[in-house]
Design a protein around this motif. Structure first.
Motif, PDB file in Angstrom:
ATOM      1  N   LEU A  28      -5.456  13.627  -2.189  1.00 24.90           N
ATOM      2  CA  LEU A  28      -4.191  12.983  -1.832  1.00 24.90           C
ATOM      3  C   LEU A  28      -4.012  11.604  -2.470  1.00 24.90           C
ATOM      4  CD1 LEU A  28      -4.153  13.805   1.991  1.00 24.90           C
ATOM      5  CD2 LEU A  28      -2.685  14.824   0.238  1.00 24.90           C
ATOM      6  N   VAL A  29      -5.089  11.078  -3.069  1.00 21.77           N
ATOM      7  CA  VAL A  29      -5.008   9.716  -3.625  1.00 21.77           C
ATOM      8  C   VAL A  29      -4.008   9.707  -4.776  1.00 21.77           C
ATOM      9  CG1 VAL A  29      -6.263   7.887  -4.823  1.00 21.77           C
ATOM     10  CG2 VAL A  29      -7.357   9.122  -2.942  1.00 21.77           C
ATOM     11  N   ASP A  30      -3.000   8.855  -4.609  1.00 18.04           N
ATOM     12  CA  ASP A  30      -1.921   8.818  -5.596  1.00 18.04           C
ATOM     13  C   ASP A  30      -1.285   7.441  -5.510  1.00 18.04           C
ATOM     14  OD1 ASP A  30       0.201   9.302  -7.278  1.00 18.04           O
ATOM     15  OD2 ASP A  30       1.393  10.273  -5.720  1.00 18.04           O
ATOM     16  N   GLY A  31      -1.570   6.592  -6.461  1.00 15.66           N
ATOM     17  CA  GLY A  31      -1.110   5.209  -6.346  1.00 15.66           C
ATOM     18  C   GLY A  31      -1.997   4.467  -5.370  1.00 15.66           C
ATOM     19  N   ALA A  32      -1.732   3.201  -5.141  1.00 13.33           N
ATOM     20  CA  ALA A  32      -2.591   2.371  -4.297  1.00 13.33           C
ATOM     21  C   ALA A  32      -2.721   2.976  -2.903  1.00 13.33           C
ATOM     22  CB  ALA A  32      -2.011   0.974  -4.207  1.00 13.33           C
ATOM     23  N   THR A  33      -3.954   3.348  -2.565  1.00 11.72           N
ATOM     24  CA  THR A  33      -4.207   4.072  -1.331  1.00 11.72           C
ATOM     25  C   THR A  33      -5.212   3.316  -0.477  1.00 11.72           C
ATOM     26  OG1 THR A  33      -3.866   6.160  -2.479  1.00 11.72           O
ATOM     27  CG2 THR A  33      -5.073   6.265  -0.391  1.00 11.72           C
ATOM     28  N   ALA A  34      -4.956   3.280   0.824  1.00  6.15           N
ATOM     29  CA  ALA A  34      -5.961   2.789   1.764  1.00  6.15           C
ATOM     30  C   ALA A  34      -6.493   3.992   2.524  1.00  6.15           C
ATOM     31  CB  ALA A  34      -5.345   1.778   2.724  1.00  6.15           C
ATOM     32  N   MET A  72       0.859  -1.189   0.000  1.00  2.64           N
ATOM     33  CA  MET A  72       0.000   0.000   0.000  1.00  2.64           C
ATOM     34  C   MET A  72       0.899   1.244   0.000  1.00  2.64           C
ATOM     35  SD  MET A  72      -3.271   0.047  -0.154  1.00  2.64           S
ATOM     36  CE  MET A  72      -3.509  -1.617   0.458  1.00  2.64           C
ATOM     37  N   ARG A  73       0.691   2.110  -0.982  1.00  2.00           N
ATOM     38  CA  ARG A  73       1.604   3.235  -1.109  1.00  2.00           C
ATOM     39  C   ARG A  73       1.316   4.327  -0.078  1.00  2.00           C
ATOM     40  NH1 ARG A  73       2.748   6.192  -6.825  1.00  2.00           N
ATOM     41  NH2 ARG A  73       3.997   7.871  -6.005  1.00  2.00           N
ATOM     42  N   ARG A  74       0.032   4.505   0.247  1.00  3.81           N
ATOM     43  CA  ARG A  74      -0.311   5.573   1.183  1.00  3.81           C
ATOM     44  C   ARG A  74      -1.524   5.154   2.016  1.00  3.81           C
ATOM     45  NH1 ARG A  74      -0.183  11.415   1.097  1.00  3.81           N
ATOM     46  NH2 ARG A  74       0.817  11.532  -0.915  1.00  3.81           N
ATOM     47  N   VAL A  75      -1.522   5.549   3.294  1.00  4.76           N
ATOM     48  CA  VAL A  75      -2.692   5.323   4.163  1.00  4.76           C
ATOM     49  C   VAL A  75      -3.199   6.684   4.632  1.00  4.76           C
ATOM     50  CG1 VAL A  75      -3.592   4.223   6.235  1.00  4.76           C
ATOM     51  CG2 VAL A  75      -1.762   3.099   4.937  1.00  4.76           C
ATOM     52  N   ILE A  76      -4.475   6.921   4.397  1.00  7.11           N
ATOM     53  CA  ILE A  76      -5.087   8.203   4.778  1.00  7.11           C
ATOM     54  C   ILE A  76      -6.187   7.934   5.810  1.00  7.11           C
ATOM     55  CG2 ILE A  76      -6.332  10.240   3.955  1.00  7.11           C
ATOM     56  CD1 ILE A  76      -5.322   9.580   1.132  1.00  7.11           C
ATOM     57  N   VAL A  77      -6.221   8.733   6.850  1.00 12.24           N
ATOM     58  CA  VAL A  77      -7.313   8.675   7.821  1.00 12.24           C
ATOM     59  C   VAL A  77      -8.219   9.880   7.579  1.00 12.24           C
ATOM     60  CG1 VAL A  77      -7.891   9.001  10.263  1.00 12.24           C
ATOM     61  CG2 VAL A  77      -6.099   7.368   9.593  1.00 12.24           C
ATOM     62  N   VAL A  78      -9.515   9.623   7.451  1.00 13.13           N
ATOM     63  CA  VAL A  78     -10.482  10.712   7.254  1.00 13.13           C
ATOM     64  C   VAL A  78     -11.402  10.731   8.466  1.00 13.13           C
ATOM     65  CG1 VAL A  78     -12.163  11.751   5.693  1.00 13.13           C
ATOM     66  CG2 VAL A  78     -10.415  10.177   4.790  1.00 13.13           C
ATOM     67  N   HIS A  79     -11.181  11.644   9.376  1.00 13.06           N
ATOM     68  CA  HIS A  79     -11.944  11.692  10.620  1.00 13.06           C
ATOM     69  C   HIS A  79     -11.904  13.111  11.182  1.00 13.06           C
ATOM     70  CE1 HIS A  79     -13.992   9.912  13.973  1.00 13.06           C
ATOM     71  NE2 HIS A  79     -13.711   8.687  13.577  1.00 13.06           N
ATOM     72  N   ARG A  80     -13.030  13.580  11.704  1.00 13.33           N
ATOM     73  CA  ARG A  80     -13.073  14.923  12.282  1.00 13.33           C
ATOM     74  C   ARG A  80     -12.646  14.930  13.753  1.00 13.33           C
ATOM     75  NH1 ARG A  80     -15.383  18.779   9.227  1.00 13.33           N
ATOM     76  NH2 ARG A  80     -16.809  18.106   7.589  1.00 13.33           N
ATOM     77  N   ASP A  81     -12.899  13.813  14.438  1.00 15.29           N
ATOM     78  CA  ASP A  81     -12.674  13.773  15.879  1.00 15.29           C
ATOM     79  C   ASP A  81     -11.178  13.644  16.197  1.00 15.29           C
ATOM     80  OD1 ASP A  81     -13.622  13.346  18.700  1.00 15.29           O
ATOM     81  OD2 ASP A  81     -12.583  11.437  18.352  1.00 15.29           O
ATOM     82  N   ARG A  82     -10.683  14.575  16.994  1.00 11.18           N
ATOM     83  CA  ARG A  82      -9.248  14.653  17.267  1.00 11.18           C
ATOM     84  C   ARG A  82      -8.731  13.377  17.957  1.00 11.18           C
ATOM     85  NH1 ARG A  82      -6.737  18.072  14.539  1.00 11.18           N
ATOM     86  NH2 ARG A  82      -7.856  19.909  15.264  1.00 11.18           N
ATOM     87  N   LYS A  83      -9.517  12.897  18.941  1.00  8.30           N
ATOM     88  CA  LYS A  83      -9.078  11.711  19.681  1.00  8.30           C
ATOM     89  C   LYS A  83      -9.005  10.486  18.750  1.00  8.30           C
ATOM     90  CE  LYS A  83     -10.201   9.050  23.826  1.00  8.30           C
ATOM     91  NZ  LYS A  83     -11.198   8.824  24.868  1.00  8.30           N
ATOM     92  N   SER A  84     -10.006  10.359  17.899  1.00  9.44           N
ATOM     93  CA  SER A  84      -9.999   9.234  16.949  1.00  9.44           C
ATOM     94  C   SER A  84      -8.849   9.362  15.972  1.00  9.44           C
ATOM     95  CB  SER A  84     -11.323   9.180  16.188  1.00  9.44           C
ATOM     96  OG  SER A  84     -12.381   8.966  17.076  1.00  9.44           O
ATOM     97  N   GLN A  85      -8.558  10.598  15.552  1.00  2.66           N
ATOM     98  CA  GLN A  85      -7.426  10.824  14.651  1.00  2.66           C
ATOM     99  C   GLN A  85      -6.139  10.310  15.288  1.00  2.66           C
ATOM    100  OE1 GLN A  85      -7.213  15.004  13.881  1.00  2.66           O
ATOM    101  NE2 GLN A  85      -8.898  15.014  12.407  1.00  2.66           N
ATOM    102  N   ARG A  86      -5.953  10.658  16.582  1.00  2.00           N
ATOM    103  CA  ARG A  86      -4.724  10.243  17.281  1.00  2.00           C
ATOM    104  C   ARG A  86      -4.659   8.716  17.411  1.00  2.00           C
ATOM    105  NH1 ARG A  86      -5.486  14.974  20.746  1.00  2.00           N
ATOM    106  NH2 ARG A  86      -3.960  16.530  20.086  1.00  2.00           N
ATOM    107  N   THR A  87      -5.806   8.127  17.799  1.00  2.00           N
ATOM    108  CA  THR A  87      -5.822   6.669  17.980  1.00  2.00           C
ATOM    109  C   THR A  87      -5.481   5.960  16.681  1.00  2.00           C
ATOM    110  OG1 THR A  87      -7.515   6.886  19.666  1.00  2.00           O
ATOM    111  CG2 THR A  87      -7.270   4.713  18.678  1.00  2.00           C
TER     112      THR A  87
END
Lengths: 321, 158
Positions: free
Chosen positions: A40-46, A1-16
């Protein structure tokens, strides 16, 4: 996987999520909206996306971009089945991960690693989800009606583990429904000309069509694994069956075959339901039941769902349930 | 080899059925409905240990056939497996009235886990008021907490 992106508004969840992914898999980028992730999607992304973000604008575009990239979408299981399962159905998602931080630490790295290297999952089976060294018992039915006796053997094994009555019942249900699918539905899913056999009739299962039941525990989870040698069930079929939980007015299917409820009941009985789909070769279903004492009595608000497809030919699944 | 759960049994008396054991494809509940005479019927489900998807279909057919014949059904001591199905499918409750049912509790003091009988008329005001039912732990007599999601487990009472 070339890149992992987290999409979340909640700060605590982002950190976890960031901590779990960065420590268990590799670098991670955090954004708050699907549109920002899309850029940000560029190459195989999760992309690991909160249910709130997935229900909002721009998720469809993100889903399309991720798929085009050859990547994967993972939905955070926040909210009950009626919040999460419509997203799974409408966006054809293959993965729902737990919203519990403790569960995530195990589940998310395992999932991302499987997505990066999907070959050989069926060979590892349930052992992949239990601590190293956990022993798996194995049974193979030779006749259709032997299913009930096999479940008796399973229940004896579960009783020796001193599970609660509820956990034992959940594990037995998972094995019962998955075995029924493997014995009766899987052959028809591969060969549409083949009529589903009446369940009242006992018949021999020829060696090449025998499913395998395995189970084991590492003290944290009980794993129930059923593998059939057909490999005919598609992710779409599984999603459609699980989606029956969205609407309580659903009715059991009539006739001599299955009721069409088994997979939905199985899903609800687990804390995590995993499929390893090897098209034309094997369908492996693994139900994990959490044994740890929890405020909710071990039932997840919404169980995790993982549909891993091993490299191979496309499936053409029919009914399952 | 051993049976996976006690075989399904049903005991009948005028206006009353007591079901117990495992409800699956062998229970033949739809046929049982034909033997019920007209008039109100109480079904005791307290000792139902297990129900699978084929058992659910059979149970739904049982309730439908009774409804078609105008039989008023009251369910007593609904075991947890039955409650879970009624929460999943409206037809699994059908037109039946729920008099009482079993709910899961757990004691944080001694670790006991198990079911306690709940009377619908007593718990409904608690749940509708946003509360959570409580029970006494049968082992240490401490306070046992409800061990499921309130908004999901009591859905079938709506």
């Amino acid at each position: 996987m070339r890149r992992v992106i987290v999409v979340h508004r909640d700060r605590k969840s982002q950190r976890t999520l960031s901590r779990v992914i960065a420590s268990g898999v590799g670098p991670v980028t955090v954004v708050e909206t699907p549109a920002a992730a899309r850029a940000l999607v560029d190459g195989a992304t999760a992309a690991v996306v909160s249910a709130e973000a997935a229900a909002g604008p721009g998720f469809g575009e993100l889903a399309a971009a991720v798929r085009t990239s050859g990547g994967h979408l993972l939905l955070c299981g926040e909210g009950g089945p009626t919040a999460v399962l419509p997203l799974v159905r409408d966006h054809e998602l293959d993965h729902v991960v737990s919203s519990d931080p403790v569960d995530l630490a195990d589940e998310l790295p395992l999932t991302l690693r499987a997505l990066a290297a999907p070959a050989g999952l069926c060979e590892l089976g349930a052992a992949r989800y239990l601590s190293h060294g956990a022993r798996l018992e194995e049974l193979v039915p030779t006749r259709t009606h032997e299913r009930v006796a096999l479940l008796g053997r399973l229940r004896e094994g579960l009783a020796a583990m001193e599970l609660s009555a509820r956990q034992e019942r959940q594990a037995a249900l998972v094995a019962d429904e998955l075995l029924a699918n493997a014995i009766y539905d899987a052959p028809c899913a591969r060969d549409e000309a083949r009529r589903e056999s009446a369940r009242a009739a006992d018949r021999e299962i020829i060696p090449a069509e025998r499913p395998r039941l395995r189970w084991g525990s590492d003290g944290r989870h009980v794993a129930i694994e059923v593998t059939d040698p057909f490999g005919a069930v598609s992710p779409a079929t599984i999603r459609a069956h699980v989606a029956r939980l969205i609407d309580r007015s659903t009715s059991p299917r009539q006739g001599n075959g299955g009721a069409g409820l088994g997979l939905a009941m199985t899903f609800l009985a687990t804390s995590q339901l995993v499929f390893h789909l090897a098209p034309g070769r094997a369908t492996q279903a693994i139900g994990l039941i959490d044994l740890r004492a929890r405020p909710d009595g071990g039932r997840a608000l919404v169980p995790s769902l993982h549909l891993h497809t091993e490299p191979g030919a496309a499936t053409s699944g029919r009914t399952h349930g | 080899m051993a049976e996976s759960a006690p075989t399904f049994t049903v005991a009948s008396a005028p206006g009353r059925l007591v079901m117990a054991g495992r409800i699956d494809e062998r229970a033949r509940l739809a046929e049982l409905a034909e033997t019920v005479t007209a008039g109100p019927l109480v079904v005791d489900l307290g000792d139902v240990a297990y129900i699978n998807s084929l058992g659910v279909r059979d149970w739904v057919m049982f309730l439908r056939r009774l409804a078609e014949r105008g039989v008023e059904v009251t369910l007593e001591r609904c075991a947890e497996p039955m409650v879970l199905q009624m929460n999943m499918i409206l037809d699994a409750r059908g037109h039946a009235r729920i008099a009482s049912f079993v709910a899961p509790f757990a004691c944080d003091g001694c670790g006991w886990e198990g079911g306690r009988l709940i009377v619908t008329a007593e718990v409904l005001p608690v749940v509708e008021g946003g509360g959570t039912p409580e029970a006494e732990c049968p082992e240490c007599q401490g306070r046992a907490r409800f061990a499921d999601f309130v908004d999901r487990y009591f859905l079938f009472l709506a």
